[in-house]
Design an enzyme around this catalytic site. Sequence first.
Site, PDB file in Angstrom:
ATOM      1  NE  ARG A 158       0.049  11.773  -2.363  1.00 45.28           N
ATOM      2  CZ  ARG A 158      -1.455  11.495  -1.894  1.00 45.28           C
ATOM      3  NH1 ARG A 158      -2.282  10.870  -2.448  1.00 45.28           N
ATOM      4  NH2 ARG A 158      -1.742  11.745  -0.540  1.00 45.28           N
ATOM      5  CG  ASP A 187      -0.999  14.951  -2.199  1.00 41.38           C
ATOM      6  OD1 ASP A 187      -0.911  15.127  -1.095  1.00 41.38           O
ATOM      7  OD2 ASP A 187      -2.208  14.559  -2.610  1.00 41.38           O
ATOM      8  CG  HIS A 257      -2.848  16.100   0.842  1.00 41.16           C
ATOM      9  ND1 HIS A 257      -2.314  15.186   0.971  1.00 41.16           N
ATOM     10  CD2 HIS A 257      -4.220  15.884   1.431  1.00 41.16           C
ATOM     11  CE1 HIS A 257      -2.991  14.265   1.743  1.00 41.16           C
ATOM     12  NE2 HIS A 257      -4.237  14.695   1.894  1.00 41.16           N
ATOM     13  CG  ASP A 318      -7.877  15.692   0.590  1.00 36.85           C
ATOM     14  OD1 ASP A 318      -7.654  16.737   0.050  1.00 36.85           O
ATOM     15  OD2 ASP A 318      -7.118  14.778   0.807  1.00 36.85           O
ATOM     16  CD  GLU A 319      -6.244  12.456   3.875  1.00 37.35           C
ATOM     17  OE1 GLU A 319      -6.763  11.239   4.449  1.00 37.35           O
ATOM     18  OE2 GLU A 319      -5.435  12.407   3.117  1.00 37.35           O
ATOM     19  CD1 TRP A 385     -13.142  12.727   0.587  1.00 38.03           C
ATOM     20  CD2 TRP A 385     -12.208  10.632   1.473  1.00 38.03           C
ATOM     21  NE1 TRP A 385     -12.200  12.982   1.803  1.00 38.03           N
ATOM     22  CE2 TRP A 385     -11.690  11.785   2.120  1.00 38.03           C
ATOM     23  CE3 TRP A 385     -11.557   9.591   1.375  1.00 38.03           C
ATOM     24  CZ2 TRP A 385     -10.758  11.694   3.029  1.00 38.03           C
ATOM     25  CZ3 TRP A 385     -10.444   9.381   2.546  1.00 38.03           C
ATOM     26  CH2 TRP A 385     -10.214  10.586   3.157  1.00 38.03           C
ATOM     27  CE1 TYR A 410     -11.972   7.052  -2.492  1.00 36.30           C
ATOM     28  CE2 TYR A 410     -10.005   7.214  -1.479  1.00 36.30           C
ATOM     29  CZ  TYR A 410     -11.321   7.931  -1.963  1.00 36.30           C
ATOM     30  OH  TYR A 410     -11.341   9.285  -1.594  1.00 36.30           O
ATOM     31  CG  ASP A 412      -6.069   3.730  -3.312  1.00 29.96           C
ATOM     32  OD1 ASP A 412      -7.356   3.312  -3.194  1.00 29.96           O
ATOM     33  OD2 ASP A 412      -5.626   4.270  -2.564  1.00 29.96           O
ATOM     34  CD1 TRP A 460      -7.165   7.687  -3.689  1.00 28.82           C
ATOM     35  CD2 TRP A 460      -6.104   9.529  -3.971  1.00 28.82           C
ATOM     36  NE1 TRP A 460      -8.022   8.692  -3.431  1.00 28.82           N
ATOM     37  CE2 TRP A 460      -7.421   9.940  -3.502  1.00 28.82           C
ATOM     38  CE3 TRP A 460      -5.175  10.525  -4.069  1.00 28.82           C
ATOM     39  CZ2 TRP A 460      -8.093  11.424  -3.488  1.00 28.82           C
ATOM     40  CZ3 TRP A 460      -5.534  11.801  -4.080  1.00 28.82           C
ATOM     41  CH2 TRP A 460      -6.708  12.088  -3.865  1.00 28.82           C
ATOM     42  CB  THR A 461      -0.692   7.015  -8.162  1.00 27.97           C
ATOM     43  OG1 THR A 461      -0.193   8.241  -7.865  1.00 27.97           O
ATOM     44  CG2 THR A 461      -1.580   6.696  -9.126  1.00 27.97           C
ATOM     45  CD  GLU A 462      -1.334   7.265  -1.479  1.00 29.50           C
ATOM     46  OE1 GLU A 462      -1.924   6.770  -2.387  1.00 29.50           O
ATOM     47  OE2 GLU A 462      -1.733   8.040  -0.734  1.00 29.50           O
TER      48      GLU A 462
END
Length: 726
Positions: A158, A187, A257, A318-319, A385, A410, A412, A460-462
Site C-alpha cells: 500500500r 497487493d 488482492h 484473505d478477502e 486475524w 492491528y 493501523d 497495514w499501510t493504507e
Amino acid sequence: MFGIIALTLTAITAPEEIAIVPQPFIVAPGQGTFTLASDTIIVADRNELEEARYINEVFGMNLLIDGQSKNKKRIHINMDMRFAKLGEEGYRLGISPSEIEIEASTSKGVFYAIQTLRQLAPASTLRIGDNASIEFPAVTVQDHPRFGWRGLMMDTSRHFMPKDSVLKMIDLLAFHKMNSLHLHLSDDQGWRVEIKKYPKLTEVGSMRKETVVGRNTGQYDGTPHGGFYTQDDIREIVAYATKRHVNVVPEIDMPGHMQAAIAAYPHLGDGKPAEVFTRWGVNPRVLNTKPETIQFCKDVLDEITMLFPSDFIHIGGDECPKIKWKESAFCQELMRREGLKDEFELQSYFVRRIEKHLNSKGKQIIGWDEILEGGVAPNATIMSWRGLEGGIEAAQAGHDVIMTPTSYCYLDYYQSDHPDEPLAIGGFLPLQTVYSFEPIPEALNAEESKYILGTQVNLWTEYIPTREKLEYMLFPRLCASAEIGWSAKDREFGDFVHRLVPHLERLQKMGIRPANHLYDIKSNTSGGDGQVQISLDKLADDAQIHYTLDGSTPSPQSPIYDSAIAIQQSTTLKAQCFKQGEAIGRPWQQAIDWHLATGRTITLSEPPHPKYGSGGAQALINGINGSNERYGDAEWLGFDGKDCKLTIDLGQEQTVHAVHFRFFNGEGQWIYLPRKATVALSTDGQSYRAVGQLEDITGADKVITPTIDFEATPARFVQIEVENFG
Ligand code: TNX
C-alpha cells in the site's frame, strides 16, 4: 595566612533503574557497576565471533576480541551445550564489577543477551564511540521467550518501504527480541519484488498512477507512487536479518488482492485491462483459476523460495470475493469437474495446489484464516486475524497457528481518541489493549495450546505513507507486543509503563519518533448531591497533573490534582501533566455548562444501547456536551429503536422555563433524530402537567440543538419523553 582548600565534589548518582523491554524472566540486581571502556576485551572463540563483532557494532566500539582473557576487564561469551537447559533462545547474563559473562547454548541466546546488555546501558550512552565508557549495573538476568513466534507484518504494497527502512526495522525488532518479519510483498496497490520470469510485475505492477485521498473520498492526489525490491535487495535484507536472528517471511497474497499483477498480465484475471489499484478496500478483481494462472503462481513462488530461506512462505488467501468466479464459465466448469460444491471449495482447490507445490520444495505454507473456509490445506499454518475463532478451529484440528486478531494486533488502528490524532484506518487499539492480549485462547486445552506458535502485530499501510507516521503507529505498541511474545504470562501493565518511560527515551536516542500517550489526561465524571465530580488520570506515574478552574493555562504553580474535583457552577477545567516542572503530554480541558439539572438525579425507562451508553444516564445532565464529531464518546446515549422516558429530580422545587436538547444527526451511521420529544413537570413526582413539545425535528448539521420554551413554572420533577425514529 590563607587556607587554600581544594574541593572535589563527586556526584553520587543513584544507579539508573533497570528497565528492560520485554521484561526478562528473572532479574536479580547485584552490587556495584561494570565499566565498559576501550581497554575491555571480548573473550570469544571462533564460533562466537559473529556475536562478538556485533557487540562492537552496537556500542560503536572497537574492543579487542580474543580467545582468552589477559587479566583484563572482559566480556566473556560462553556458548556451550552445557547451557541447553536455558532453551534455544535463552541466556544468562551476569554483570559484576570485574566482568560481563554471557552464557547460552546457541548464538541466538548470546544475541539476546547482548540486546539485554544494550538496554542496561543508560539511555544517554547507548552508542558511545571509542573513547568513552559505559557504566553497567551489576545484575544477573536469566531469560527465555514464552513463544517461538514473535512477529511483525509490514505491508510494503500500500505504501512502499525503502530497503534502508526495512533494515532499520530489523534492528528494532531484534532490539525487542522479536524474531519474525513478515513482508507483505504484493497487493492490489503495488507489486514489490522483482520476479525474473515476469518482468512486468515490477515494470507495470510496482507503480500506481495516484492514490485516493483519505478514506476512499473519490478525490485523488495525482502523484504516482511506487517502488520495489530487486532480488539483490532481498538477498541483502535476508542476510541482514539472518545476522540478527530475524526470519523474513515473504507473502505473495493470492488469489485475491492481485490487481497489481493483473494490471501487468491481464490474462491472470478476467482478461480485461486493469490498472494498479488506486483505492483501498476489498477488490473483486481476483486471479482466475486456470492452470496457466496456477502455474504463474508456482513460478513466482519458485523465485521467492530461492530468495527467502524461511521455512514458511505466506500465500495470503484473505478477502477473495467470489463474484468473478461465479460469472466465469471456466470456473463453474472446473467446479463441476472437480466436484467442488461452491466457490469457497474452489479457493481451497487453488490453495491446495499451491501448498502441494511448496511442500515439494520443503516449504510450509501460511495463510490468513480465510483459508479454513472450504476445507483447509493439509499442512497449512493459520494466521488468525478476524478474531480468535479461526485460530481455535485450526489448533483443534491440529494446525499450527499464529495469533494476530484485529482487536489486539492491528497497529493501523487508532491508539488514542484525542481529536488531534493523525488519520488512521479506524478502530481503536490503545497501548493497554495491545498489552492485555493473551495469545492462548481459553477454549484450548494444554495439548491444543501447543499449536499456538506465538503472536504477531500487523502494520497495514493504507494510511501510513511516511517513515515518521510508521514509527508513530508502531511505537510503543510494538514494545507491548514484544512483551506478549517474550515475557511470562503474569506481566503487569503498570510495571510495563514504568519501564516504558526510560525505554521511550532510548528509542528517541536511536532516532525513532514514537507516539507517547502516557501523559494524556483521561477523565471520568460522576454526579449527585448537587455537584459533578471529575476525576483525572494518566498512564505514567512519573508526572503530576496540575489544573485550573478559572480558564487560565495550568502551570506548576496551579493546584496539584490528587482526588476528584467537585464542580458546582459553569466552569472550564483545564489540566496538564508536568514532569520536573516541565509540561509533558497534551493539554486537556473540559467545559462544564451548569444548569438546573446538573448534579441531580435522573432515571431512564429504557437503558441505552451498550455501545452508546458508556457514560450512563448521568451523562445527559452532567453539564458536559457530547462531541460535535464523535457520537461514540461517553457523553452521548443512543437508543436502539425504543422510546425512552427520562425523569429528573431537581432535589428541590425550582422555577423551570426551558429544556435544551442536543441530538446527534448521523444518518450515514444509522443514527437518527427522534420523531418527537415532550416535556412535563410535577411538584410531587406523581401528577405531571405537559408544558411543551418538539415535532418535526430536522436539521442539516451533525448536532441539532432545539429548545422547548414555556412559561416559568415551579417544579421539582421534569419528565421528558423521547419518541424513537424506529
Ligand atoms: C484487512 S488483515 C486486510 C488488509 C487490510 C487490513 C486493514 C488481512 C488479511 N487483510 O488487506 O489492509 O484489513 O486493517
